[in-house]
Write a protein that holds these residues in place. Structure first.
Motif, PDB file in Angstrom:
ATOM      1  N   LEU A   5       4.496  -3.243   5.613  1.00 55.78           N
ATOM      2  CA  LEU A   5       5.681  -4.021   5.295  1.00 55.78           C
ATOM      3  C   LEU A   5       5.976  -5.010   6.417  1.00 55.78           C
ATOM      4  CD1 LEU A   5       8.020  -1.235   3.846  1.00 55.78           C
ATOM      5  CD2 LEU A   5       6.567  -2.839   2.596  1.00 55.78           C
ATOM      6  N   GLY A   6       6.525  -6.154   6.046  1.00 56.24           N
ATOM      7  CA  GLY A   6       6.887  -7.175   7.024  1.00 56.24           C
ATOM      8  C   GLY A   6       8.098  -7.935   6.548  1.00 56.24           C
ATOM      9  N   ALA A   7       8.488  -8.929   7.300  1.00 53.27           N
ATOM     10  CA  ALA A   7       9.656  -9.724   6.935  1.00 53.27           C
ATOM     11  C   ALA A   7       9.281 -10.925   6.078  1.00 53.27           C
ATOM     12  CB  ALA A   7      10.382 -10.195   8.200  1.00 53.27           C
ATOM     13  N   ARG A   8       7.973 -11.155   5.872  1.00 48.39           N
ATOM     14  CA  ARG A   8       7.558 -12.352   5.129  1.00 48.39           C
ATOM     15  C   ARG A   8       6.703 -11.996   3.917  1.00 48.39           C
ATOM     16  NH1 ARG A   8       5.548 -17.002   9.075  1.00 48.39           N
ATOM     17  NH2 ARG A   8       5.847 -18.143   7.133  1.00 48.39           N
ATOM     18  N   ASP A   9       5.372 -11.976   4.066  1.00 56.25           N
ATOM     19  CA  ASP A   9       4.480 -11.857   2.907  1.00 56.25           C
ATOM     20  C   ASP A   9       4.589 -10.523   2.180  1.00 56.25           C
ATOM     21  OD1 ASP A   9       3.630 -14.362   3.532  1.00 56.25           O
ATOM     22  OD2 ASP A   9       1.763 -13.737   4.485  1.00 56.25           O
ATOM     23  N   THR A  10       4.992  -9.469   2.871  1.00 51.78           N
ATOM     24  CA  THR A  10       5.145  -8.159   2.232  1.00 51.78           C
ATOM     25  C   THR A  10       6.557  -7.625   2.476  1.00 51.78           C
ATOM     26  OG1 THR A  10       4.108  -7.168   4.187  1.00 51.78           O
ATOM     27  CG2 THR A  10       2.705  -7.516   2.252  1.00 51.78           C
ATOM     28  N   SER A  11       7.521  -8.493   2.324  1.00 51.57           N
ATOM     29  CA  SER A  11       8.908  -8.086   2.532  1.00 51.57           C
ATOM     30  C   SER A  11       9.331  -7.084   1.463  1.00 51.57           C
ATOM     31  CB  SER A  11       9.833  -9.309   2.467  1.00 51.57           C
ATOM     32  OG  SER A  11      11.188  -8.909   2.342  1.00 51.57           O
ATOM     33  N   PRO A  12       9.982  -5.977   1.847  1.00 55.14           N
ATOM     34  CA  PRO A  12      10.465  -5.025   0.844  1.00 55.14           C
ATOM     35  C   PRO A  12      11.573  -5.593  -0.031  1.00 55.14           C
ATOM     36  CG  PRO A  12      11.242  -4.414   3.038  1.00 55.14           C
ATOM     37  CD  PRO A  12      10.241  -5.521   3.224  1.00 55.14           C
ATOM     38  N   ALA A  13      12.028  -6.803   0.279  1.00 54.39           N
ATOM     39  CA  ALA A  13      13.001  -7.474  -0.581  1.00 54.39           C
ATOM     40  C   ALA A  13      12.332  -8.143  -1.777  1.00 54.39           C
ATOM     41  CB  ALA A  13      13.792  -8.516   0.217  1.00 54.39           C
ATOM     42  N   HIS A  14      10.989  -8.160  -1.803  1.00 52.12           N
ATOM     43  CA  HIS A  14      10.239  -8.801  -2.888  1.00 52.12           C
ATOM     44  C   HIS A  14       9.312  -7.767  -3.526  1.00 52.12           C
ATOM     45  CE1 HIS A  14      11.393 -13.043  -2.151  1.00 52.12           C
ATOM     46  NE2 HIS A  14      11.581 -12.607  -0.920  1.00 52.12           N
ATOM     47  N   PRO A  15       9.763  -7.086  -4.562  1.00 54.54           N
ATOM     48  CA  PRO A  15       8.992  -5.971  -5.147  1.00 54.54           C
ATOM     49  C   PRO A  15       7.589  -6.340  -5.603  1.00 54.54           C
ATOM     50  CG  PRO A  15      11.236  -5.994  -5.996  1.00 54.54           C
ATOM     51  CD  PRO A  15      11.072  -7.255  -5.209  1.00 54.54           C
ATOM     52  N   LYS A  16       7.431  -7.546  -6.154  1.00 56.52           N
ATOM     53  CA  LYS A  16       6.093  -7.905  -6.652  1.00 56.52           C
ATOM     54  C   LYS A  16       5.110  -8.072  -5.505  1.00 56.52           C
ATOM     55  CE  LYS A  16       3.613 -10.848  -9.886  1.00 56.52           C
ATOM     56  NZ  LYS A  16       3.690 -11.930 -10.913  1.00 56.52           N
ATOM     57  N   TRP A  17       5.568  -8.623  -4.387  1.00 56.72           N
ATOM     58  CA  TRP A  17       4.682  -8.795  -3.240  1.00 56.72           C
ATOM     59  C   TRP A  17       4.214  -7.441  -2.721  1.00 56.72           C
ATOM     60  CZ3 TRP A  17       7.850 -12.793   0.144  1.00 56.72           C
ATOM     61  CH2 TRP A  17       8.132 -13.924  -0.643  1.00 56.72           C
ATOM     62  N   VAL A  18       5.121  -6.480  -2.654  1.00 54.91           N
ATOM     63  CA  VAL A  18       4.766  -5.143  -2.172  1.00 54.91           C
ATOM     64  C   VAL A  18       3.795  -4.479  -3.150  1.00 54.91           C
ATOM     65  CG1 VAL A  18       5.667  -2.842  -1.655  1.00 54.91           C
ATOM     66  CG2 VAL A  18       6.925  -4.876  -0.900  1.00 54.91           C
ATOM     67  N   TYR A  19       4.081  -4.594  -4.456  1.00 55.62           N
ATOM     68  CA  TYR A  19       3.191  -4.014  -5.469  1.00 55.62           C
ATOM     69  C   TYR A  19       1.795  -4.621  -5.370  1.00 55.62           C
ATOM     70  CZ  TYR A  19       1.016  -3.555 -10.070  1.00 55.62           C
ATOM     71  OH  TYR A  19       0.128  -3.335 -11.094  1.00 55.62           O
ATOM     72  N   ARG A  20       1.712  -5.940  -5.256  1.00 58.31           N
ATOM     73  CA  ARG A  20       0.402  -6.607  -5.180  1.00 58.31           C
ATOM     74  C   ARG A  20      -0.375  -6.126  -3.955  1.00 58.31           C
ATOM     75  NH1 ARG A  20       1.844 -11.827  -5.853  1.00 58.31           N
ATOM     76  NH2 ARG A  20       2.218 -12.196  -3.638  1.00 58.31           N
ATOM     77  N   ALA A  21       0.322  -5.986  -2.813  1.00 60.91           N
ATOM     78  CA  ALA A  21      -0.359  -5.510  -1.605  1.00 60.91           C
ATOM     79  C   ALA A  21      -0.826  -4.069  -1.765  1.00 60.91           C
ATOM     80  CB  ALA A  21       0.573  -5.639  -0.404  1.00 60.91           C
ATOM     81  N   LEU A  22      -0.022  -3.234  -2.424  1.00 64.12           N
ATOM     82  CA  LEU A  22      -0.430  -1.846  -2.656  1.00 64.12           C
ATOM     83  C   LEU A  22      -1.686  -1.784  -3.519  1.00 64.12           C
ATOM     84  CD1 LEU A  22       3.017  -0.110  -3.298  1.00 64.12           C
ATOM     85  CD2 LEU A  22       1.405   0.464  -1.468  1.00 64.12           C
ATOM     86  N   VAL A  23      -1.710  -2.554  -4.584  1.00 65.87           N
ATOM     87  CA  VAL A  23      -2.870  -2.545  -5.478  1.00 65.87           C
ATOM     88  C   VAL A  23      -4.109  -3.067  -4.747  1.00 65.87           C
ATOM     89  CG1 VAL A  23      -3.835  -3.549  -7.586  1.00 65.87           C
ATOM     90  CG2 VAL A  23      -1.500  -2.679  -7.580  1.00 65.87           C
ATOM     91  N   GLN A  24      -3.920  -4.104  -3.920  1.00 64.95           N
ATOM     92  CA  GLN A  24      -5.046  -4.602  -3.132  1.00 64.95           C
ATOM     93  C   GLN A  24      -5.514  -3.571  -2.112  1.00 64.95           C
ATOM     94  OE1 GLN A  24      -3.194  -8.348  -1.762  1.00 64.95           O
ATOM     95  NE2 GLN A  24      -4.836  -9.426  -2.799  1.00 64.95           N
ATOM     96  N   GLY A  25      -4.609  -2.683  -1.705  1.00 62.68           N
ATOM     97  CA  GLY A  25      -4.957  -1.656  -0.725  1.00 62.68           C
ATOM     98  C   GLY A  25      -5.405  -0.346  -1.340  1.00 62.68           C
ATOM     99  N   MET A  26      -5.731  -0.352  -2.639  1.00 57.01           N
ATOM    100  CA  MET A  26      -6.191   0.876  -3.304  1.00 57.01           C
ATOM    101  C   MET A  26      -7.534   1.323  -2.726  1.00 57.01           C
ATOM    102  SD  MET A  26      -4.238   1.980  -6.035  1.00 57.01           S
ATOM    103  CE  MET A  26      -5.258   2.486  -7.413  1.00 57.01           C
ATOM    104  N   ALA A  27      -7.644   2.613  -2.463  1.00 61.70           N
ATOM    105  CA  ALA A  27      -8.905   3.188  -1.986  1.00 61.70           C
ATOM    106  C   ALA A  27      -9.221   4.406  -2.841  1.00 61.70           C
ATOM    107  CB  ALA A  27      -8.787   3.585  -0.523  1.00 61.70           C
ATOM    108  N   TYR A  28     -10.427   4.422  -3.418  1.00 65.75           N
ATOM    109  CA  TYR A  28     -10.858   5.522  -4.284  1.00 65.75           C
ATOM    110  C   TYR A  28     -11.834   6.412  -3.530  1.00 65.75           C
ATOM    111  CZ  TYR A  28      -9.011   2.434  -7.938  1.00 65.75           C
ATOM    112  OH  TYR A  28      -8.203   1.626  -8.707  1.00 65.75           O
ATOM    113  N   PRO A  29     -11.852   7.711  -3.844  1.00 62.35           N
ATOM    114  CA  PRO A  29     -12.752   8.623  -3.118  1.00 62.35           C
ATOM    115  C   PRO A  29     -14.229   8.287  -3.265  1.00 62.35           C
ATOM    116  CG  PRO A  29     -11.112   9.850  -4.383  1.00 62.35           C
ATOM    117  CD  PRO A  29     -11.010   8.428  -4.824  1.00 62.35           C
TER     118      PRO A  29
END
Length: 329
Positions: A5-29
């Protein structure tokens, strides 16, 4: 999945940005790709399903099962539909692209019996929609044969850097993800206090996709005066959910040397320093911790990394470097 999380590109004030970063950070076994996104999940799910889930069936996810329906249909079309399939994946992963109206018009000309795709808007009041999305992903992950989904939110204390009007939206995001993980009985606030945005159809979307969903949310917070810990304490009972990480002891630093050396040996077989030299480094680090020269694990790993790299790249200088380190600490 993880997001910093950050104050800009992954601000928790912007739900879609956080969701997109989470999906990009998916790791499968069992997926070697570095950033596979949701593709491995959809591929395994449609391979396991005898037929697409109907929108009239219990548990139908308004977004994910609809996309799985199209993904399966496009898979049968062949290579000519690969581009459309990839663009659809990009859209459900939260990347900029065509809106849902464009997709509905485009896909209904391609696929019969097409389910409706709802908007994935970049509204700051859409936190409940993205919490619903990750809950659905966790259920789909279980269906695909994996155990569940863990979301790691790092640097959650960056909440304290937000302006007051953005904190209101970040509060809402934390509350929605807490609800997605724990349900209404596990949180400290009434669900009707959540801010639900969008049209009526979006406001009707539940925060939780399923009553039981294998979803764990972990928020990493550096203790501070006005950061993420305060808002998390308003969301959940920290007496039950807080795990404090204490300073490492001398024995812990000794174990750190053992573990890092083991990883180094796996990466560069035959390049590990002699055991006696590693023990000298271990004792020097212990003195550095005791006298304050080494003040955190990162500093210790940096010192150890130098020793290991010099041993690997300049072995003729390794013994002298360790002796200097021993004298300095």
């Amino acid at each position: 999945a993880n997001v910093t999380l950050g104050a800009r590109d992954t601000s928790p004030a912007h739900p879609k940005w956080v969701y997109r970063a989470l999906v990009q950070g998916m790791a499968y076994p069992d997926c070697p790709d570095e950033r596979p996104g949701l593709r491995p999940l959809f591929e395994r799910v449609i391979a396991n399903r005898a037929a697409p889930v109907s929108r009239t069936q219990p548990g139908f996810h308004k977004y994910l099962d609809a996309v799985a329906f199209y993904f399966a249909k496009l898979d049968k079309v062949g290579p000519s539909a690969a581009q459309v399939q990839q663009e659809l994946l990009d859209w459900i992963e939260g990347h900029p692209g065509g809106d849902n109206a464009d997709w509905n018009a485009r896909l209904r000309h391609t696929v019969l019996g097409a389910p409706y795709l709802y908007a994935l808007a970049d509204f700051r009041t859409f936190a409940h929609v993205y919490a619903y999305m990750v809950g659905g992903i966790s259920v789909m992950v279980r269906e695909a044969g994996w155990s569940g989904l863990v979301l790691l939110f790092d640097e959650a204390e960056k909440y304290g850097m937000l302006e007051p009007h953005n904190r209101l939206h970040a509060d809402n995001l934390f509350r929605c993800y807490a609800t997605a993980a724990l349900g209404s009985r596990g949180v400290k606030f009434p669900l009707d206090s959540l801010r639900l945005g969008g049209a009526a159809v979006h406001r009707a979307i539940p925060v939780r996709h399923a009553g039981r969903q294998p979803l764990l949310c972990v928020f990493c917070v550096t203790p501070d005066g006005d950061g993420g810990r305060r808002i998390l304490g308003q969301c959940v009972d920290l007496d039950r959910h807080l795990l404090e990480l204490h300073q490492l002891s001398e024995a812990d630093y000794g174990e750190l040397v053992e573990r890092v050396s083991h990883l180094f040996d796996r990466l560069h077989p035959g390049c590990l320093p002699p055991r006696a030299r590693l023990q000298t480094v271990q004792k020097a680090l212990a003195r550095g911790v005791a006298n304050g020269t080494i003040h955190n694990p990162r500093a210790a790993i940096r010192v150890l990394g130098d020793v290991l790299d010099i041993q690997r790249l300049l072995p003729e200088h390794a013994q002298r470097h360790v002796a200097q380190l021993d004298a300095r600490l």
